[in-house]
Design an enzyme around this catalytic site. Sequence first.
Site, PDB file in Angstrom:
ATOM      1  N   ASP A 145     -22.237  39.196  -8.063  1.00 30.80           N
ATOM      2  CA  ASP A 145     -22.650  37.988  -7.331  1.00 30.80           C
ATOM      3  C   ASP A 145     -23.686  37.198  -8.123  1.00 30.80           C
ATOM      4  OD1 ASP A 145     -21.174  39.088  -5.328  1.00 30.80           O
ATOM      5  OD2 ASP A 145     -22.794  39.110  -3.850  1.00 30.80           O
ATOM      6  N   ASP A 160     -12.774  39.750   0.346  1.00 32.10           N
ATOM      7  CA  ASP A 160     -13.764  40.567  -0.353  1.00 32.10           C
ATOM      8  C   ASP A 160     -13.348  42.036  -0.347  1.00 32.10           C
ATOM      9  OD1 ASP A 160     -16.072  41.088  -1.731  1.00 32.10           O
ATOM     10  OD2 ASP A 160     -17.408  40.116  -0.300  1.00 32.10           O
TER      11      ASP A 160
END
Length: 379
Positions: A186, A129
Amino acid sequence: MGWLTWQRFRCITDCKKYPNECISEALITRTADIMVKEGYLQAGYNYVGIDDCWLERERDEHGLLVPNKERFPNGMKAIADYLHNKGMKFALYEDYGNLTCAGYPGVLGHEEVDVETFANWDVDYVKLDGCYVETEKMDTSYPQFGKLMNKTGRPIVYSCSWPAYQKKPDYASIAKHCNLWRNYDDIQDSWGSLTNIMNWFGDNQADFAHYAGPGRWNDPDMLIIGNFGLSLDQARVQMAIWSILAAPLLVSVDLATIRPEFKEILLNKEIIAIDQDVMGKQGLRVWREKNIEIWTRELFDGSYAIAFVNQRDDGAPHSVSVTFNDMKIEKQGYKVHDLYKEEENRYIGPKEKFETRINPSGVKFYKFTPNRLRAVEIV
Ligand code: GLA
């Protein structure tokens, strides 16, 4: 294809209060058992992944990452062994910053030792990430981390969040250095979030769709099918569009409690085959009018997967009648097969228009097989 903790289980760490939901060894082994027993592995879902919140807050005295001692009492190598014994693969999350998005130790400043740690634990897939990372540096740092992983000699799938943090990502470089990459925001557990991602992928497809191919995929994020936010029709939309997009199918759902009608969508063999088509060519949104969309993907054998999506909410199912040009497929005769099996197969001639009727926030998803290919099938 596989299963990942994040979308459904987030950062639940209180195993006393939520014993069936906390990010823990028990959640992973229970899920893996179900995946084997209930046909998910056989259908192709073979990666099992732990997203954020698996770590202790501090590294150990040697600077090594430490899995949370209560929730992962046997460590990560034990998880890898458990999964490998079942014929599955192990995916693990980390972050390129000094912290992960949820605030656990990131890899920054420890890249080499962390990559070694992952290899020692027999990790098969790393999701890296980009929280707390300088976005300008990502163009050099993400490739560097990939090279470190290659140096271990262990094949590790590299999932990069790199483009999701940048305004104008260098997709040529991303596709060269990563196996999959998160392009955008997301996913959350709602139809609004799902359509926002679909619309963004449709609007921006010219920038990145052509970089997809075997070993390198755009990732619109996890499947939310079977959770709280989608109706059955809406869940069918996600499965159809993700397969048109050649997307990694990473389920994030409680497989112990998923309702059978949602499970059936996840296990639809014909749709999985479209997602996994060997040519690996990503499909496109090819037509849009009054919130009805057509998404078309070309398959290796000359057939097409075509999804008709209705983003309207005005009551009755909506009928459309479209041309071959609207669907962006060659003008010829086809067998038309409904992948959700509500309709009988039908046949369309080269001079006809194609008619279908789509539920509000629903999809009709077909495979169009040219007559000439059917002739080959029969021989
Ligand atoms: C970011 C990612 C998510 C998830 C969380 C974990 O938001 O995009 O997919 O990994 O971090 O904290």
